[in-house]
Design a protein around this motif. Structure first.
Motif, PDB file in Angstrom:
ATOM      1  N   GLU A 189       0.737  -1.249  -0.068  1.00 15.22           N
ATOM      2  CA  GLU A 189      -0.014   0.091   0.022  1.00 15.22           C
ATOM      3  C   GLU A 189       0.778   1.346  -0.169  1.00 15.22           C
ATOM      4  OE1 GLU A 189      -3.624  -1.978   2.623  1.00 15.22           O
ATOM      5  OE2 GLU A 189      -2.203  -0.479   3.549  1.00 15.22           O
ATOM      6  N   VAL A 190       2.209   1.132   0.127  1.00 12.53           N
ATOM      7  CA  VAL A 190       3.025   2.274   0.325  1.00 12.53           C
ATOM      8  C   VAL A 190       3.585   2.884  -0.862  1.00 12.53           C
ATOM      9  CG1 VAL A 190       5.273   3.092   1.396  1.00 12.53           C
ATOM     10  CG2 VAL A 190       3.730   1.487   2.795  1.00 12.53           C
ATOM     11  N   ASP A 191       3.300   4.091  -1.144  1.00 14.03           N
ATOM     12  CA  ASP A 191       3.845   4.667  -2.555  1.00 14.03           C
ATOM     13  C   ASP A 191       5.390   5.185  -2.087  1.00 14.03           C
ATOM     14  OD1 ASP A 191       4.934   6.304  -4.228  1.00 14.03           O
ATOM     15  OD2 ASP A 191       2.886   7.735  -4.544  1.00 14.03           O
ATOM     16  N   LEU A 192       6.357   4.582  -2.517  1.00 14.20           N
ATOM     17  CA  LEU A 192       7.513   4.645  -2.180  1.00 14.20           C
ATOM     18  C   LEU A 192       8.090   6.260  -2.204  1.00 14.20           C
ATOM     19  CD1 LEU A 192      10.635   3.653  -0.958  1.00 14.20           C
ATOM     20  CD2 LEU A 192      11.069   2.960  -3.285  1.00 14.20           C
ATOM     21  N   PHE A 193       7.397   6.836  -3.289  1.00 15.30           N
ATOM     22  CA  PHE A 193       7.822   8.185  -3.546  1.00 15.30           C
ATOM     23  C   PHE A 193       7.024   9.194  -3.016  1.00 15.30           C
ATOM     24  CE2 PHE A 193       9.369   5.136  -6.625  1.00 15.30           C
ATOM     25  CZ  PHE A 193      10.714   5.209  -6.391  1.00 15.30           C
ATOM     26  N   ALA A 194       6.073   9.057  -2.385  1.00 14.89           N
ATOM     27  CA  ALA A 194       5.185   9.997  -1.703  1.00 14.89           C
ATOM     28  C   ALA A 194       5.866  11.211  -1.205  1.00 14.89           C
ATOM     29  CB  ALA A 194       4.056   9.221  -0.900  1.00 14.89           C
ATOM     30  N   ALA A 195       5.567  12.334  -1.302  1.00 13.19           N
ATOM     31  CA  ALA A 195       6.007  13.660  -0.720  1.00 13.19           C
ATOM     32  C   ALA A 195       5.674  13.604   0.737  1.00 13.19           C
ATOM     33  CB  ALA A 195       5.679  14.676  -1.588  1.00 13.19           C
ATOM     34  N   SER A 196       4.659  13.034   1.414  1.00 10.02           N
ATOM     35  CA  SER A 196       4.529  13.105   2.594  1.00 10.02           C
ATOM     36  C   SER A 196       5.463  12.261   3.566  1.00 10.02           C
ATOM     37  CB  SER A 196       2.891  12.588   2.811  1.00 10.02           C
ATOM     38  OG  SER A 196       3.025  10.964   2.406  1.00 10.02           O
ATOM     39  N   HIS A 197       6.200  11.309   3.238  1.00 10.41           N
ATOM     40  CA  HIS A 197       6.997  10.668   4.117  1.00 10.41           C
ATOM     41  C   HIS A 197       8.110  11.461   4.825  1.00 10.41           C
ATOM     42  CE1 HIS A 197       5.303   7.190   2.057  1.00 10.41           C
ATOM     43  NE2 HIS A 197       6.051   7.109   1.251  1.00 10.41           N
ATOM     44  N   THR A 198       8.529  11.213   5.726  1.00 14.48           N
ATOM     45  CA  THR A 198       9.512  11.739   6.467  1.00 14.48           C
ATOM     46  C   THR A 198      10.932  11.051   5.924  1.00 14.48           C
ATOM     47  OG1 THR A 198       8.341  12.282   8.535  1.00 14.48           O
ATOM     48  CG2 THR A 198      10.802  12.340   8.505  1.00 14.48           C
ATOM     49  N   VAL A 199      11.925  11.601   5.242  1.00 16.17           N
ATOM     50  CA  VAL A 199      12.884  11.117   4.817  1.00 16.17           C
ATOM     51  C   VAL A 199      14.248  11.816   5.625  1.00 16.17           C
ATOM     52  CG1 VAL A 199      14.449  10.588   2.759  1.00 16.17           C
ATOM     53  CG2 VAL A 199      11.857  10.662   2.925  1.00 16.17           C
ATOM     54  N   TRP A 200      15.082  10.924   6.214  1.00 13.45           N
ATOM     55  CA  TRP A 200      16.431  11.567   6.636  1.00 13.45           C
ATOM     56  C   TRP A 200      17.517  10.534   6.408  1.00 13.45           C
ATOM     57  CZ3 TRP A 200      12.638   9.196   9.611  1.00 13.45           C
ATOM     58  CH2 TRP A 200      13.065   8.236  10.401  1.00 13.45           C
ATOM     59  N   THR A 201      18.670  10.906   6.635  1.00 11.54           N
ATOM     60  CA  THR A 201      19.912  10.180   6.387  1.00 11.54           C
ATOM     61  C   THR A 201      21.045  10.205   7.318  1.00 11.54           C
ATOM     62  OG1 THR A 201      19.839  10.648   3.829  1.00 11.54           O
ATOM     63  CG2 THR A 201      21.810   9.902   4.832  1.00 11.54           C
ATOM     64  N   ARG A 202      21.243   8.872   7.834  1.00 10.78           N
ATOM     65  CA  ARG A 202      22.389   8.576   8.460  1.00 10.78           C
ATOM     66  C   ARG A 202      23.458   7.789   8.130  1.00 10.78           C
ATOM     67  NH1 ARG A 202      20.459   5.882  13.914  1.00 10.78           N
ATOM     68  NH2 ARG A 202      22.899   5.682  14.148  1.00 10.78           N
ATOM     69  N   GLY A 203      24.811   8.262   7.965  1.00  7.96           N
ATOM     70  CA  GLY A 203      25.746   7.347   7.118  1.00  7.96           C
ATOM     71  C   GLY A 203      25.315   7.163   5.673  1.00  7.96           C
ATOM     72  N   THR A 204      25.206   5.864   5.291  1.00  8.44           N
ATOM     73  CA  THR A 204      25.084   5.786   3.930  1.00  8.44           C
ATOM     74  C   THR A 204      23.502   5.047   3.967  1.00  8.44           C
ATOM     75  OG1 THR A 204      26.219   3.514   4.309  1.00  8.44           O
ATOM     76  CG2 THR A 204      27.310   5.126   3.174  1.00  8.44           C
ATOM     77  N   THR A 205      22.832   5.473   5.002  1.00  7.07           N
ATOM     78  CA  THR A 205      21.382   4.716   5.139  1.00  7.07           C
ATOM     79  C   THR A 205      20.487   6.113   5.078  1.00  7.07           C
ATOM     80  OG1 THR A 205      21.893   3.061   6.569  1.00  7.07           O
ATOM     81  CG2 THR A 205      19.674   3.567   6.684  1.00  7.07           C
ATOM     82  N   THR A 206      19.388   5.921   4.095  1.00  3.97           N
ATOM     83  CA  THR A 206      18.272   6.755   3.982  1.00  3.97           C
ATOM     84  C   THR A 206      17.060   5.880   4.667  1.00  3.97           C
ATOM     85  OG1 THR A 206      19.287   7.425   2.078  1.00  3.97           O
ATOM     86  CG2 THR A 206      16.711   8.048   2.502  1.00  3.97           C
ATOM     87  N   PHE A 207      16.561   6.725   5.716  1.00  2.73           N
ATOM     88  CA  PHE A 207      15.375   6.338   6.444  1.00  2.73           C
ATOM     89  C   PHE A 207      14.118   7.023   5.738  1.00  2.73           C
ATOM     90  CE2 PHE A 207      18.867   5.503   9.500  1.00  2.73           C
ATOM     91  CZ  PHE A 207      18.632   4.396   9.867  1.00  2.73           C
ATOM     92  N   VAL A 208      13.162   5.966   5.569  1.00  2.00           N
ATOM     93  CA  VAL A 208      11.807   6.541   5.164  1.00  2.00           C
ATOM     94  C   VAL A 208      10.906   6.055   6.257  1.00  2.00           C
ATOM     95  CG1 VAL A 208      10.269   6.629   3.401  1.00  2.00           C
ATOM     96  CG2 VAL A 208      12.600   6.487   3.025  1.00  2.00           C
ATOM     97  N   LEU A 209       9.890   6.972   6.593  1.00  3.54           N
ATOM     98  CA  LEU A 209       8.687   6.634   7.650  1.00  3.54           C
ATOM     99  C   LEU A 209       7.611   7.446   7.025  1.00  3.54           C
ATOM    100  CD1 LEU A 209       8.191   5.748  10.566  1.00  3.54           C
ATOM    101  CD2 LEU A 209       8.597   8.189  11.358  1.00  3.54           C
TER     102      LEU A 209
END
Length: 247
Positions: A189-209
């Motif tokens: 059900e998740v649109d990976l590219f939705a603008a409503s997600h919270t996205v942040w980066t640590r090191g070489t990892t991008t977290f999506v919530l």
């Protein structure tokens, strides 16, 4: 749901074309649901989907056999590769990353990307960290920094990947346990590219919530805002997380 068309349209480090190796969660291989992840965006051209089979079970060697199967598949695949892994499959991917961190014969960082969903070892909220895994190992966080790009996607309140930091918050634990049942298996059900997600980066990892309504049913509509605000206080969210409760 459309896939990424250009680098400018993508905020995530995902190749525009690749072989996608999939690792399902613990479902005893009763079905292969991985082609439906993110609305099936990786199940059609320019992507080529390949299932990596492993026990996906409670067997003591399930994760270890998954690591071996993933390693064999990676070494048998040319060109750009995405490892799309869910739940226990994300644990397999995490173990592979740790075991091959210094392996010069492993695929290089310029052609291999990990895309994890419902990850119990998610470095920011994984329920399995510090707990005993299938096979008896103690869960360690998925490496935040490695030679590979990792995109770690969690549905908010999926307790397997988004467990509260403050475990004295009764409502937050209740919501996370509900999310384990109602959200954890629904990444289609998740649109990976939705603008409503919270996205942040640590090191070489991008977290999506993702941004979600509460998975709790026994809360009156007029109380849901206050309850959600109370629950959010149990988490350590990044500074760019959107204001809660939902309006």
């Amino acid at each position: 749901m459309a896939g990424p068309a250009s680098a400018e349209e993508r905020s995530l480090p995902i190749p525009v074309a690749a072989t996608v190796l999939t690792l399902s969660g613990l479902n005893f291989n009763l079905s292969n649901y991985m082609p439906r992840q993110f609305g099936g965006v990786f199940a059609r051209p320019p992507y080529v989907l390949r299932q990596v089979r492993y026990p996906a079970s409670l067997a003591s060697d399930s994760i270890a056999r998954g690591v071996a199967a993933l390693d064999a598949a990676l070494r048998d695949t040319a060109g750009p590769v995405i490892v799309l892994a869910h739940s226990q499959g994300a644990q397999v991917a995490s173990h592979w990353m740790r075991q091959h961190a210094n392996d010069t014969s492993a695929p290089s960082g310029d052609r291999l990307v990990f895309l994890l969903t419902g990850n119990p070892l998610r470095a920011e909220g994984g329920y399995g960290i510090g707990r005993r895994e299938v096979g008896g190992t103690i869960g360690e966080p998925t490496p935040v920094t490695s030679r590979w790009q990792v995109i770690d996607v969690a549905r908010r309140y999926d307790g397997w990947a988004d467990w509260p930091a403050d475990t004295t918050n009764r409502r937050a634990i209740e919501a996370a346990r509900a999310g384990m049942m109602r959200l954890h298996t629904q990444y289609d059900e998740v649109d990976l590219f939705a603008a409503s997600h919270t996205v942040w980066t640590r090191g070489t990892t991008t977290f999506v919530l993702t941004r979600e309504a509460l998975p709790l049913r026994a809360v009156r509509s007029e109380e849901r805002g206050a309850v959600q605000a109370e629950i959010e206080r149990a988490y350590r969210r990044p500074p760019n997380d959107q204001t809660y409760p939902l309006q």
